[in-house]
Scaffold this motif. Structure first.
Motif, mmCIF file in Angstrom:
data_model
loop_
_atom_site.group_PDB
_atom_site.id
_atom_site.type_symbol
_atom_site.label_atom_id
_atom_site.label_comp_id
_atom_site.label_asym_id
_atom_site.label_seq_id
_atom_site.Cartn_x
_atom_site.Cartn_y
_atom_site.Cartn_z
ATOM 1 N N SER A 290 0.832 -1.216 0.000
ATOM 2 C CA SER A 290 0.000 0.000 0.000
ATOM 3 C C SER A 290 0.858 1.253 0.000
ATOM 4 C CB SER A 290 -0.932 -0.006 1.216
ATOM 5 O OG SER A 290 -1.842 -1.083 1.155
ATOM 6 N N ALA A 291 1.929 1.239 0.794
ATOM 7 C CA ALA A 291 2.819 2.402 0.849
ATOM 8 C C ALA A 291 3.526 2.621 -0.483
ATOM 9 C CB ALA A 291 3.842 2.216 1.966
ATOM 10 N N LEU A 292 3.958 1.550 -1.121
ATOM 11 C CA LEU A 292 4.633 1.664 -2.412
ATOM 12 C C LEU A 292 3.704 2.247 -3.471
ATOM 13 C CD1 LEU A 292 6.642 -1.692 -2.497
ATOM 14 C CD2 LEU A 292 7.627 0.613 -2.535
ATOM 15 N N ARG A 293 2.441 1.881 -3.417
ATOM 16 C CA ARG A 293 1.494 2.383 -4.417
ATOM 17 C C ARG A 293 1.107 3.836 -4.168
ATOM 18 N NH1 ARG A 293 -1.500 -3.368 -5.017
ATOM 19 N NH2 ARG A 293 -0.375 -3.992 -6.907
ATOM 20 N N ALA A 294 1.336 4.313 -2.957
ATOM 21 C CA ALA A 294 0.962 5.693 -2.628
ATOM 22 C C ALA A 294 2.124 6.673 -2.738
ATOM 23 C CB ALA A 294 0.389 5.742 -1.210
ATOM 24 N N LEU B 101 8.961 6.186 2.673
ATOM 25 C CA LEU B 101 7.750 5.394 2.854
ATOM 26 C C LEU B 101 7.281 5.573 4.285
ATOM 27 C CD1 LEU B 101 8.331 1.937 1.095
ATOM 28 C CD2 LEU B 101 7.024 3.895 0.270
ATOM 29 N N ASP B 102 6.078 6.041 4.451
ATOM 30 C CA ASP B 102 5.553 6.330 5.789
ATOM 31 C C ASP B 102 4.910 5.076 6.364
ATOM 32 O OD1 ASP B 102 4.795 7.632 8.071
ATOM 33 O OD2 ASP B 102 3.018 8.563 7.181
ATOM 34 N N ILE B 103 5.747 4.146 6.814
ATOM 35 C CA ILE B 103 5.230 2.909 7.404
ATOM 36 C C ILE B 103 6.002 2.598 8.679
ATOM 37 C CG2 ILE B 103 4.408 1.919 5.252
ATOM 38 C CD1 ILE B 103 6.924 0.267 5.078
ATOM 39 N N ARG B 104 5.337 1.880 9.577
ATOM 40 C CA ARG B 104 5.984 1.405 10.793
ATOM 41 C C ARG B 104 6.434 -0.033 10.558
ATOM 42 N NH1 ARG B 104 2.570 2.783 16.097
ATOM 43 N NH2 ARG B 104 4.567 2.103 16.979
ATOM 44 N N GLU B 105 7.698 -0.290 10.849
ATOM 45 C CA GLU B 105 8.275 -1.603 10.576
ATOM 46 C C GLU B 105 9.012 -2.112 11.811
ATOM 47 O OE1 GLU B 105 10.003 -1.522 6.235
ATOM 48 O OE2 GLU B 105 10.665 0.260 7.337
ATOM 49 N N ALA C 191 7.899 2.288 -8.147
ATOM 50 C CA ALA C 191 7.465 1.805 -6.837
ATOM 51 C C ALA C 191 6.235 0.912 -6.968
ATOM 52 C CB ALA C 191 7.177 2.981 -5.911
ATOM 53 N N SER C 192 5.306 1.301 -7.838
ATOM 54 C CA SER C 192 4.131 0.466 -8.075
ATOM 55 C C SER C 192 4.513 -0.870 -8.709
ATOM 56 C CB SER C 192 3.140 1.197 -8.981
ATOM 57 O OG SER C 192 2.603 2.327 -8.327
ATOM 58 N N ASN C 193 5.537 -0.865 -9.569
ATOM 59 C CA ASN C 193 6.008 -2.113 -10.168
ATOM 60 C C ASN C 193 6.609 -3.039 -9.124
ATOM 61 O OD1 ASN C 193 5.205 -1.238 -12.708
ATOM 62 N ND2 ASN C 193 7.220 -0.410 -13.220
ATOM 63 N N VAL C 194 7.336 -2.469 -8.166
ATOM 64 C CA VAL C 194 7.871 -3.271 -7.063
ATOM 65 C C VAL C 194 6.724 -3.880 -6.259
ATOM 66 C CG1 VAL C 194 9.216 -3.230 -4.926
ATOM 67 C CG2 VAL C 194 10.018 -1.960 -6.924
ATOM 68 N N LEU D 162 5.176 -6.823 -8.108
ATOM 69 C CA LEU D 162 6.020 -8.014 -8.088
ATOM 70 C C LEU D 162 6.062 -8.630 -6.694
ATOM 71 C CD1 LEU D 162 7.797 -9.839 -9.747
ATOM 72 C CD2 LEU D 162 9.720 -8.299 -9.317
ATOM 73 N N LEU D 163 6.060 -7.800 -5.665
ATOM 74 C CA LEU D 163 6.049 -8.311 -4.297
ATOM 75 C C LEU D 163 4.780 -9.109 -4.036
ATOM 76 C CD1 LEU D 163 7.438 -8.431 -1.533
ATOM 77 C CD2 LEU D 163 6.393 -6.220 -0.987
ATOM 78 N N GLU D 164 3.657 -8.636 -4.542
ATOM 79 C CA GLU D 164 2.411 -9.399 -4.423
ATOM 80 C C GLU D 164 2.518 -10.743 -5.134
ATOM 81 O OE1 GLU D 164 -1.379 -6.479 -3.883
ATOM 82 O OE2 GLU D 164 -0.487 -6.526 -5.888
ATOM 83 N N ALA D 165 3.179 -10.759 -6.289
ATOM 84 C CA ALA D 165 3.346 -12.015 -7.033
ATOM 85 C C ALA D 165 4.228 -12.999 -6.276
ATOM 86 C CB ALA D 165 3.936 -11.727 -8.407
ATOM 87 N N GLN D 166 5.125 -12.490 -5.435
ATOM 88 C CA GLN D 166 6.020 -13.350 -4.660
ATOM 89 C C GLN D 166 5.362 -13.905 -3.399
ATOM 90 O OE1 GLN D 166 9.401 -10.826 -3.928
ATOM 91 N NE2 GLN D 166 10.286 -11.148 -5.959
ATOM 92 N N ALA D 167 4.188 -13.395 -3.047
ATOM 93 C CA ALA D 167 3.547 -13.747 -1.781
ATOM 94 C C ALA D 167 3.319 -15.249 -1.598
ATOM 95 C CB ALA D 167 2.231 -12.985 -1.629
ATOM 96 N N PRO D 168 2.795 -15.984 -2.592
ATOM 97 C CA PRO D 168 2.584 -17.422 -2.374
ATOM 98 C C PRO D 168 3.873 -18.181 -2.058
ATOM 99 C CG PRO D 168 1.339 -16.668 -4.274
ATOM 100 C CD PRO D 168 2.238 -15.545 -3.888
ATOM 101 N N GLU D 169 4.952 -17.842 -2.747
ATOM 102 C CA GLU D 169 6.227 -18.514 -2.477
ATOM 103 C C GLU D 169 6.759 -18.138 -1.098
ATOM 104 O OE1 GLU D 169 9.739 -20.874 -3.539
ATOM 105 O OE2 GLU D 169 7.568 -20.911 -3.739
ATOM 106 N N LEU D 170 6.544 -16.896 -0.708
ATOM 107 C CA LEU D 170 6.981 -16.459 0.618
ATOM 108 C C LEU D 170 6.213 -17.196 1.709
ATOM 109 C CD1 LEU D 170 8.865 -14.480 2.046
ATOM 110 C CD2 LEU D 170 7.061 -12.760 1.878
#
Length: 315
Positions: free
Chosen positions: A12-16, A122-126, A152-155, A158-166
């Motif tokens: 969400s942060a990457l898309r914003a 990126l305004d996120i808490r990690e 950033a949206s492309n990242v 791709l991160l969403e596409a990696q989710a099942p393997e993760l």
């Protein structure tokens, strides 16, 4: 926090976040990208474009630049990493072109450079951070001349596409923490592998190293007899070699886990998505093994030992 929840925050942060706006003028002649910690992982991304990457301390604490250096690019999200600032000052004193990649236009790093490539935050808490590396990586992309429009949206995609393997990779982790971890890569995921190493160290407190795939094939079967986890980060090439090596390492009693990551259309986007996946994986591994990140607060996180001694620390 679950894997989907962690990924959702980053995606969400990457898309914003706004696009990085390139400001450095080409061409980039014989550049050395320098950083420390996460920022060195960002610097490594430039090697796919024919440049060199070194720890900023390699320049600062030897007092010399590598032979054939025309440009030094210093990378620091806060702009206050002491060795990186000093590396740019050294380069400037020797008449070289100097570029800063940072989110802080008022930082000592920006002041030390003739040119500055700013990146958004990126305004996120990690808990196990990756946001700074993602933005600095896009700054590297801009400096080397990569198209960063919607990057950033492309990242995020791709991160969403990696989710099942993760998800699968976390589910099959050993129940107990190993003695140590090796992360094996080929060049298409070398920067991501370096970031996995850093995040696994931060999250689990274990000894972790990165190893080029073929070098593991030469020496790693000697490791033991203590429990050892081998993570093979597999991208778009070399699957047969990874498979053959996995058989050899398993024959010596090691636990080998293959993680196949989508690498996308450009090397840099794949590296950044893979790095973000590594931060999530590291946090989940720490939870599974009951090892609180940063040794459960035992580590002093103000990082004053890597800042500039003679100048105030800014955020």
């Amino acid at each position: 926090m679950t894997i989907p929840e962690q990924l959702s925050v980053v995606v969400s942060a990457l898309r914003a976040v706004p696009d990085v706006q390139p400001t450095v003028q080409p061409p980039l002649d014989r550049a050395v990208f320098v950083g420390s910690g996460d920022s060195l992982s960002s610097a490594l991304l430039a090697t796919a474009y024919g440049h060199r990457a070194l720890s900023s301390g390699d320049l600062t604490w030897t007092g010399r630049l590598p032979h054939g250096t025309d440009t030094v690019v210093g990378i620091s999200h806060s702009g206050t990493s002491g060795a990186t600032v000093r590396a740019l000052r050294l380069a400037a004193d020797e008449g070289k072109r100097t570029i800063a990649i940072t989110s802080n236009a008022d930082s000592p790093l920006a002041a030390a450079a003739a040119e500055t490539q700013l990146v958004p935050s990126l305004d996120i808490r990690e808990v196990v951070p990756c946001a700074g590396h993602l933005m600095l990586g896009l700054g590297v992309a801009a400096v080397v001349g990569e198209d960063v429009a919607a990057a950033a949206s492309n990242v995020a995609q791709l991160l969403e596409a990696q989710a099942p393997e993760l998800l699968r990779a976390v589910e099959v982790l050993p129940a107990d923490a190993p003695h140590a971890i090796s992360v094996l890569t080929l060049p298409d995921l070398r920067g991501a592998g370096d970031f996995w190493m850093l995040k696994l160290i931060e999250a689990t407190g274990l000894t972790v190293r990165t190893v080029p795939l073929e070098e593991s094939g030469h020496v790693d079967y000697f490791i033991g007899p203590q429990p050892h986890l081998v993570l093979q980060l597999i991208g778009s090439v070399g699957r047969a070699r990874f498979d053959r090596l996995a058989v050899a390492l398993e024959s010596t009693g090691q636990t080998v886990q293959q993680i196949a990551l989508e690498t996308g259309r450009t090397p840099l986007i794949g590296e950044l998505a893979g790095a973000a996946a590594g931060a999530v994986f590291a946090h989940q591994a720490a939870t599974r093994w009951g090892r609180p990140p940063f040794r459960g607060g035992a580590v002093n996180m103000d990082a004053r030992h890597i800042k500039l001694d003679e100048e105030p620390i800014t955020t």
